[in-house]
Design an enzyme around this catalytic site. Structure first.
Site, PDB file in Angstrom:
ATOM      1  N   HIS A 179      -8.032  -5.221   0.173  1.00 18.54           N
ATOM      2  CA  HIS A 179      -6.723  -4.696   0.268  1.00 18.54           C
ATOM      3  C   HIS A 179      -5.971  -5.016   1.678  1.00 18.54           C
ATOM      4  O   HIS A 179      -4.800  -5.264   1.571  1.00 18.54           O
ATOM      5  CB  HIS A 179      -7.285  -3.079   0.426  1.00 18.54           C
ATOM      6  CG  HIS A 179      -5.725  -2.245   0.490  1.00 18.54           C
ATOM      7  ND1 HIS A 179      -4.739  -2.345  -0.667  1.00 18.54           N
ATOM      8  CD2 HIS A 179      -5.409  -1.401   1.415  1.00 18.54           C
ATOM      9  CE1 HIS A 179      -4.056  -1.585  -0.185  1.00 18.54           C
ATOM     10  NE2 HIS A 179      -4.117  -1.054   1.318  1.00 18.54           N
ATOM     11  N   ASP A 180      -6.699  -5.143   2.614  1.00 15.51           N
ATOM     12  CA  ASP A 180      -6.028  -5.673   3.851  1.00 15.51           C
ATOM     13  C   ASP A 180      -5.405  -7.008   3.728  1.00 15.51           C
ATOM     14  O   ASP A 180      -4.805  -7.567   4.696  1.00 15.51           O
ATOM     15  CB  ASP A 180      -7.055  -5.596   5.065  1.00 15.51           C
ATOM     16  CG  ASP A 180      -6.728  -4.221   5.776  1.00 15.51           C
ATOM     17  OD1 ASP A 180      -6.300  -3.404   5.601  1.00 15.51           O
ATOM     18  OD2 ASP A 180      -7.855  -4.016   6.666  1.00 15.51           O
ATOM     19  N   ARG A 226     -11.298   6.577   9.628  1.00 14.14           N
ATOM     20  CA  ARG A 226     -10.854   5.183   9.498  1.00 14.14           C
ATOM     21  C   ARG A 226     -12.198   4.379   9.149  1.00 14.14           C
ATOM     22  O   ARG A 226     -11.977   3.415   8.356  1.00 14.14           O
ATOM     23  CB  ARG A 226     -10.673   4.946  11.086  1.00 14.14           C
ATOM     24  CG  ARG A 226     -10.035   3.489  11.267  1.00 14.14           C
ATOM     25  CD  ARG A 226      -8.871   3.075  10.286  1.00 14.14           C
ATOM     26  NE  ARG A 226      -8.045   2.001  10.829  1.00 14.14           N
ATOM     27  CZ  ARG A 226      -6.828   1.518  10.324  1.00 14.14           C
ATOM     28  NH1 ARG A 226      -6.471   2.009   9.453  1.00 14.14           N
ATOM     29  NH2 ARG A 226      -6.395   0.584  10.828  1.00 14.14           N
ATOM     30  N   ASP A 265      -8.947  -6.757  -4.051  1.00 15.46           N
ATOM     31  CA  ASP A 265      -8.635  -5.449  -3.533  1.00 15.46           C
ATOM     32  C   ASP A 265      -9.327  -4.347  -4.459  1.00 15.46           C
ATOM     33  O   ASP A 265      -9.230  -4.381  -5.615  1.00 15.46           O
ATOM     34  CB  ASP A 265      -6.930  -5.225  -3.594  1.00 15.46           C
ATOM     35  CG  ASP A 265      -6.728  -3.953  -2.959  1.00 15.46           C
ATOM     36  OD1 ASP A 265      -7.487  -2.928  -2.866  1.00 15.46           O
ATOM     37  OD2 ASP A 265      -5.424  -3.750  -2.527  1.00 15.46           O
ATOM     38  N   SER A 319       0.959  -1.292   0.102  1.00 13.81           N
ATOM     39  CA  SER A 319       0.042   0.022  -0.015  1.00 13.81           C
ATOM     40  C   SER A 319       0.857   1.183  -0.068  1.00 13.81           C
ATOM     41  O   SER A 319       1.529   1.254  -0.902  1.00 13.81           O
ATOM     42  CB  SER A 319      -1.018  -0.099   1.258  1.00 13.81           C
ATOM     43  OG  SER A 319      -2.003   0.915   1.142  1.00 13.81           O
TER      44      SER A 319
HETATM   45  C1  LIG Z   1      -2.151  -6.831  14.586  1.00  8.88           C
HETATM   46  C2  LIG Z   1      -2.319  -5.202  14.641  1.00  8.88           C
HETATM   47  O1  LIG Z   1      -3.252  -4.916  15.065  1.00  8.88           O
HETATM   48  S1  LIG Z   1      -1.128  -4.426  13.695  1.00  8.88           S
HETATM   49  C3  LIG Z   1      -1.585  -2.839  14.679  1.00  8.88           C
HETATM   50  C4  LIG Z   1      -0.745  -1.777  13.849  1.00  8.88           C
HETATM   51  N1  LIG Z   1      -1.520  -1.698  12.740  1.00  8.88           N
HETATM   52  C5  LIG Z   1      -1.151  -1.385  11.653  1.00  8.88           C
HETATM   53  O2  LIG Z   1       0.055  -1.296  11.711  1.00  8.88           O
HETATM   54  C6  LIG Z   1      -1.852  -1.057  10.622  1.00  8.88           C
HETATM   55  C7  LIG Z   1      -2.246  -2.431   9.752  1.00  8.88           C
HETATM   56  N2  LIG Z   1      -3.375  -3.038  10.579  1.00  8.88           N
HETATM   57  C8  LIG Z   1      -4.626  -2.968  10.274  1.00  8.88           C
HETATM   58  O3  LIG Z   1      -5.045  -2.339   9.291  1.00  8.88           O
HETATM   59  C9  LIG Z   1      -5.612  -4.136  10.922  1.00  8.88           C
HETATM   60  O4  LIG Z   1      -5.495  -3.734  12.153  1.00  8.88           O
HETATM   61  C10 LIG Z   1      -5.456  -5.367  10.226  1.00  8.88           C
HETATM   62  C11 LIG Z   1      -5.438  -5.349   8.831  1.00  8.88           C
HETATM   63  C12 LIG Z   1      -4.615  -6.005  10.773  1.00  8.88           C
HETATM   64  C13 LIG Z   1      -6.790  -6.023  10.901  1.00  8.88           C
HETATM   65  O5  LIG Z   1      -7.091  -7.053  10.364  1.00  8.88           O
HETATM   66  P1  LIG Z   1      -7.899  -8.521  11.021  1.00  8.88           P
HETATM   67  O6  LIG Z   1      -6.944  -9.290  11.695  1.00  8.88           O
HETATM   68  O7  LIG Z   1      -8.658  -8.981   9.708  1.00  8.88           O
HETATM   69  O8  LIG Z   1      -8.901  -7.693  12.086  1.00  8.88           O
HETATM   70  P2  LIG Z   1     -10.415  -7.372  11.850  1.00  8.88           P
HETATM   71  O9  LIG Z   1     -10.592  -6.367  10.638  1.00  8.88           O
HETATM   72  O10 LIG Z   1     -11.153  -8.796  11.612  1.00  8.88           O
HETATM   73  O11 LIG Z   1     -10.853  -6.838  13.223  1.00  8.88           O
HETATM   74  C14 LIG Z   1     -10.660  -7.531  14.430  1.00  8.88           C
HETATM   75  C15 LIG Z   1     -11.138  -6.755  15.676  1.00  8.88           C
HETATM   76  O12 LIG Z   1     -12.491  -6.286  15.326  1.00  8.88           O
HETATM   77  C16 LIG Z   1     -13.357  -6.820  16.538  1.00  8.88           C
HETATM   78  N3  LIG Z   1     -14.715  -7.017  16.353  1.00  8.88           N
HETATM   79  C17 LIG Z   1     -15.138  -8.161  15.425  1.00  8.88           C
HETATM   80  N4  LIG Z   1     -16.505  -8.093  15.530  1.00  8.88           N
HETATM   81  C18 LIG Z   1     -16.997  -7.203  16.099  1.00  8.88           C
HETATM   82  C19 LIG Z   1     -18.085  -6.532  16.539  1.00  8.88           C
HETATM   83  N5  LIG Z   1     -19.094  -6.940  16.002  1.00  8.88           N
HETATM   84  N6  LIG Z   1     -18.028  -5.283  17.150  1.00  8.88           N
HETATM   85  C20 LIG Z   1     -17.049  -4.793  17.535  1.00  8.88           C
HETATM   86  N7  LIG Z   1     -15.730  -5.206  17.266  1.00  8.88           N
HETATM   87  C21 LIG Z   1     -15.458  -6.413  16.753  1.00  8.88           C
HETATM   88  C22 LIG Z   1     -12.402  -7.977  17.076  1.00  8.88           C
HETATM   89  O13 LIG Z   1     -12.610  -8.391  18.257  1.00  8.88           O
HETATM   90  C23 LIG Z   1     -11.107  -7.496  16.668  1.00  8.88           C
HETATM   91  O14 LIG Z   1     -10.334  -6.643  17.812  1.00  8.88           O
HETATM   92  P3  LIG Z   1      -8.871  -6.440  18.079  1.00  8.88           P
HETATM   93  O15 LIG Z   1      -8.408  -6.332  16.813  1.00  8.88           O
HETATM   94  O16 LIG Z   1      -9.156  -5.270  19.051  1.00  8.88           O
HETATM   95  O17 LIG Z   1      -8.427  -7.559  18.896  1.00  8.88           O
HETATM   96  N1  LIG Z   2      -4.948  -1.358   7.182  1.00  4.23           N
HETATM   97  C1  LIG Z   2      -3.956  -0.776   6.664  1.00  4.23           C
HETATM   98  C2  LIG Z   2      -4.340  -0.291   5.358  1.00  4.23           C
HETATM   99  C3  LIG Z   2      -3.629   0.982   4.638  1.00  4.23           C
HETATM  100  O1  LIG Z   2      -3.090   0.383   3.201  1.00  4.23           O
HETATM  101  C4  LIG Z   2      -3.349   0.600   7.437  1.00  4.23           C
HETATM  102  O2  LIG Z   2      -4.029   0.997   8.464  1.00  4.23           O
HETATM  103  O3  LIG Z   2      -2.255   0.965   7.434  1.00  4.23           O
END
Ligand SMILES: CC(=O)SCCNC(=O)CCNC(=O)[C@H](O)C(C)(C)COP(=O)(O)OP(=O)(O)OC[C@H]1O[C@@H](n2cnc3c(N)ncnc32)[C@H](O)[C@@H]1OP(=O)(O)O
Ligand SMILES: N[C@@H](CCO)C(=O)O
Length: 465
Positions: free
Chosen positions: A442-443, A317, A413, A247
């Site tokens: 995308h994620d 967001r 994506d 990205s």
């Molecule tokens: C591993 C990390 O968190 S990295 C943190 C730093 N982030 C970055 O660097 C940016 C990149 N990361 C991201 O953009 C995102 O965090 C991603 C892409 C990793 C998320 O991807 P996924 O693992 O698929 O998470 P998803 O979108 O399913 O969300 C899960 C969260 O939603 C919560 N959730 C699921 N259903 C619900 C609901 N009905 N209501 C409220 N929350 C909910 C889960 O409990 C979980 O919470 P947590 O992440 O606080 O533990």
């Molecule tokens: N989930 C990613 C997507 C941006 O490409 C982030 O928050 O950085």
């Protein structure tokens, strides 16, 4: 009633009136949202593609407990300086910004001097935070630069806590036996220029002793790469065995290959593009406006106000997160389910659909770990991205690249559709084209760690002449 996404009506207790007990619970909210805010069972379609901990024994994520929260509100941020136990939030003020005096964790810092900016002006006294893994070999030819996306940072792998607000965002990439083995490679990852995790950004102190805030200059992807180049020069490195990023990180990886062709042997670009498209810029506009129209944004000079534009950042967001995922995934996971204990069809103070609760969760989570001004600066940098600008166009710019490139897209994506990777691949002199198959859009470049790992391993294994 606060309408969904409303920019007025930030929960007043978020920052507290003078003398207010900041540790007291917000009315109607729960202290431990992870366990109590989304009390329904959702089932992920693709068992085995989730991170450990996301898929329950039966392939579902269990959300139990009942704690309705009014529709449209972001999850409330904890009071300043009071991270939730175990949430890894470690900045002293609790505003998502890493500042001097906060625990440094694995960070190191490079003071890279003044940066002359592509669009004019000079950013003085730039500092870049970075992390490393492995050892630089004697030939200094085993360096891999890992580039983070919009809201990532230098913490590619590792735990949260000890100075790091979040756990690693590519936690299975680097480590013994992993695709990037620190026994072989010296890995560097920097927090991007304009970020909020230790590198110079809008929350940093300007020469007059006040935060940059609204005065932080417009920076481009090229400026960001220039700063990274200085970090590596500081480390005595003039050549990258590989640069890899997804990205926004893919934009920087590609910019490295275009602007420093002699310095880059391999370039791995995931879920990215050679230029920001009209569609991407359009999605960004609504996000930028959401932040800028938050009354607490104060034109970008909110650091001393005791209030932050969390509502605007949370709305940004939410908008972005929808573009990062797919219609099919949201339908599969949430469908029309109400959030447990809530009634979305109730007149008046209606409850939420589960998908609304999910977006609220992501909004609140980002607001706790990120700075709104950085979000703006980095979004605008992404909008600036066009490797062909002032270089005779896309084809001419990409023709300069001498690196062995790997161009990777995620099949679902919708934000960086595969056709952009096709276009990039076609214009690069030496390129492999790879595909990630994912339900997550995308994620997928963050979530499908096995596929990413295979692709990175293979790209690093291809011999270079
Ligand atoms: C591993 C990390 O968190 S990295 C943190 C730093 N982030 C970055 O660097 C940016 C990149 N990361 C991201 O953009 C995102 O965090 C991603 C892409 C990793 C998320 O991807 P996924 O693992 O698929 O998470 P998803 O979108 O399913 O969300 C899960 C969260 O939603 C919560 N959730 C699921 N259903 C619900 C609901 N009905 N209501 C409220 N929350 C909910 C889960 O409990 C979980 O919470 P947590 O992440 O606080 O533990
Ligand atoms: N989930 C990613 C997507 C941006 O490409 C982030 O928050 O950085």
């Amino acid at each position: 009633m606060t309408s969904p996404g409303s920019l007025v009506g930030n929960p007043p207790s978020r920052w507290g009136a003078p003398g207010e007990d900041l540790a007291a619970p917000v009315p109607g909210a729960c202290k431990r949202e992870h366990e109590e805010w989304y009390p329904m069972t959702v089932t992920h379609r693709k068992q085995g593609t989730r991170r450990p901990g996301h898929v329950g024994a039966a392939g579902g994520v269990q959300h139990t407990g009942v704690a309705p929260f009014p529709s449209g509100r972001a999850t409330p941020a904890p009071a300043p300086g009071h991270g939730r136990p175990g949430d890894g939030r470690v900045d002293q003020r609790g505003d998502g910004v890493w500042r001097d005096g906060d625990p440094v964790g694995r960070r190191r810092f490079a003071d890279v001097g003044d940066i002359e900016l592509e669009r004019g002006g000079v950013l003085p006294g730039v500092r870049i935070a970075y992390e490393t893994w492995g050892t630089l070999n004697e030939a200094r030819d085993n360096v891999i630069l890992v580039e983070h996306a919009l809201t990532g940072d230098s913490h590619v792998v590792g735990e949260a806590g000890d100075g790091h607000a979040s756990p690693g965002w590519w936690n299975s990439l680097i480590g013994p036996g992993r695709p990037v083995d620190p026994g072989q490679w010296f890995v560097v990852a920097a927090n991007v220029l304009g970020g909020c995790q230790g590198s110079t950004g809008p929350a940093s102190t300007a020469p007059d002793g006040r935060p940059w805030g609204s005065r932080f200059p417009y920076v481009t992807v090229r400026d960001q790469v220039k700063a990274e180049h200085r970090v590596l020069a500081d480390l005595g490195i003039d050549r990258l065995a590989a640069v890899v990023g997804g990205s926004m990180g893919g934009m920087r990886a590609l910019e490295w290959a275009v602007s420093r062709p002699d310095a880059v042997e391999r370039c791995i670009v995931l879920a990215s593009t050679a230029y920001a498209t009209a569609d991407q810029i359009a999605w960004c506009q609504s996000q930028l406006l959401a932040i800028r129209h938050d009354p607490d944004f104060s034109g970008g000079d909110y650091y001393a106000s005791g209030r932050r534009p969390d509502a605007g950042l949370g709305l940004a967001r939410r908008i972005a997160h929808i573009t990062y995922r797919t219609e099919a995934e949201l339908g599969q996971r949430f469908g029309r389910e109400p959030q447990l204990g809530e009634d979305p069809l109730q007149a008046g103070e209606r409850g939420r659909f589960a998908v609304e609760s999910y977006l609220d969760h992501h909004a609140g989570k980002l607001a706790r770990r990120f700075d709104a001004n950085s979000y703006i600066v980095l979004t605008e940098a992404m909008n600036s991205h066009d490797v062909g600008r002032d270089r005779g166009g896309l084809r001419a710019a990409l023709a300069r690249v001498t690196a062995d490139c790997t161009v990777v897209s995620v099949d679902t994506d919708r934000l960086y559709p595969p056709r952009l990777s096709d276009e990039l691949h076609a214009a690069l002199p030496a390129s492999e084209r790879e595909h990630i198959v994912s339900d997550f859009g995308h994620d997928g470049f963050l979530i499908e760690e096995d596929q990413v790992g295979r692709i990175v391993r293979e790209a690093l294994g291809r011999p270079r002449g």
